[in-house]
Design an enzyme around this catalytic site. Structure first.
Site, mmCIF file in Angstrom:
data_model
loop_
_atom_site.group_PDB
_atom_site.id
_atom_site.type_symbol
_atom_site.label_atom_id
_atom_site.label_comp_id
_atom_site.label_asym_id
_atom_site.label_seq_id
_atom_site.Cartn_x
_atom_site.Cartn_y
_atom_site.Cartn_z
ATOM 1 N N ASP A 85 0.808 -1.220 0.000
ATOM 2 C CA ASP A 85 0.000 0.000 0.000
ATOM 3 C C ASP A 85 0.845 1.276 0.000
ATOM 4 O OD1 ASP A 85 -2.511 1.242 -0.150
ATOM 5 O OD2 ASP A 85 -2.596 1.552 2.016
ATOM 6 N N ASP A 90 -3.912 -3.939 -5.443
ATOM 7 C CA ASP A 90 -3.147 -2.710 -5.714
ATOM 8 C C ASP A 90 -1.686 -2.946 -6.073
ATOM 9 O OD1 ASP A 90 -5.498 -1.434 -4.995
ATOM 10 O OD2 ASP A 90 -4.782 -0.783 -3.033
ATOM 11 N N ASP A 141 -11.744 1.167 5.660
ATOM 12 C CA ASP A 141 -10.679 1.387 4.683
ATOM 13 C C ASP A 141 -9.444 1.998 5.343
ATOM 14 O OD1 ASP A 141 -12.055 0.572 2.261
ATOM 15 O OD2 ASP A 141 -13.280 2.365 2.518
#
Length: 338
Positions: A126, A164, A315
């Site tokens: 991330d 991601d 989130d």
């Protein structure tokens, strides 16, 4: 916790993992060769397989708490989440993660259901944002993937690989050699997981609101998409199903017919289009549950609509009262389910 890996000690487990790594190393020598196109029949409701509902998830636990407290109306609302199948995430290397994956797949098999697992432990995860962390090194990550592959031996599972991770090499924190190293590591992970015939692997490919399909497709190829069963779209995001189908269809054209799965967990109202970038993706208000999870989509390239992001889990710690990423967020769960 019951042990299902049938190992007699650390040495034997280490030997099994090492053997798996050596076997898959031979596969990687042919990584540039495209695997045969995955042939998925036209969707039909007759004899369609079903997805597994994990009874130990955070939503199910919270519903039981509400019922014990006599809050039956609220419990009924949240059953729209807890009674539907969602992915189980594996995000760290705490002892027992391999056993946990095997127990989950065994329980699903006994129920004649397919479990969905999300693997999320790539180094530099991330880009240091809300879900930062991951494996401290490539070697640690390889051992982690090898252990999970061994845990799923002889079982069935659908794996979403590293949300991601590919997109961050195209539009994110990784560039140059670091980006190439990540793509090679993902390709290794795909090839390793593909050694188990019962494991279906979908490599995360972002979503249509992030970047054009033509921009991410080369990175997906380098990351092993041609060896995977397909790509995963919209994980933890809010883009509409129709927009994702268009995006997935374009990716399929660029990736020689790869199929795709779509995360529909929170896209019922589509994305937020105003405000800061963080506000648009981090617990945005006014969102709704999307199409319930199913392996029957009616679209020849869409293998499944899944709830990869577990609805009601945060989130990130953005905004007042929001917990850390992945933690249960009761107020947000209620808003989604209502």
């Amino acid at each position: 916790m019951a042990r299902h890996l049938k190992v007699t000690g650390r040495r034997r487990r280490a030997a099994l993992v090492a053997a798996l790594v050596l076997v898959t190393a031979g596969v990687l020598l042919r990584d540039n060769e495209p695997s045969p196109a995955v042939r998925v029949p036209e969707a039909t409701t007759t004899g369609a397989p079903a997805l597994y509902v994990d009874p130990t998830g955070a939503a199910a636990d919270y519903v039981r708490r509400l019922e014990r407290a006599g809050r039956t109306a609220d419990a009924a609302v949240l059953r729209r989440i807890s009674d539907r199948p969602a992915a189980t995430w594996f995000t760290d290397a705490r002892p027992g993660y391999g056993d946990r994956a095997r127990q989950l797949a065994i329980a699903a098999g006994r129920a004649n259901r397919l479990p969905v697992l999300a693997f999320y432990f790539i180094p530099q995860r991330d880009c240091g944002n809300h879900s930062k962390g991951g494996a401290p090194s490539a070697d640690t990550y390889k051992k982690w993937i090898a252990t999970l592959t061994l845990a799923l031996r002889g079982l069935r599972a659908l794996v979403i690989l590293e949300p991601d991770a590919v997109a961050h090499t195209v539009r994110g924190c990784l560039t140059g050699r670091a980006a190439q190293q990540r793509l090679a590591l993902l390709s290794w992970a795909v090839a390793t997981l593909r050694t188990e015939p019962g494991v279906r692997v979908y490599l995360d490919a972002g979503h249509p609101g992030w970047m054009p399909a033509a921009r991410i497709a080369p990175a997906l190829r380098s990351a092993g998409a041609m060896r995977a069963h397909g790509v995963a779209l919209n994980v933890a995001n809010f883009q509409t199903t129709n927009d994702n189908i268009r995006y997935g269809t374009e990716l399929s054209r660029l990736l020689t017919g790869r199929h795709f799965v779509i995360d529909t967990s929170r896209n019922g109202n589509g994305p937020v289009t105003r405000g800061t970038a963080e506000r648009r993706w981090c617990n945005p208000p006014g969102r709704r549950l999307g199409t319930p999870p199913t392996l029957v989509t009616g679209h020849p390239l869409a293998d499944a609509y899944l709830w990869v992001k577990r609805p009601g889990e945060s989130d990130g710690a953005c905004g007042r009262g929001a917990p850390r990423a992945g933690r249960w967020y009761p107020a947000y769960a209620m808003a989604l389910a209502r």
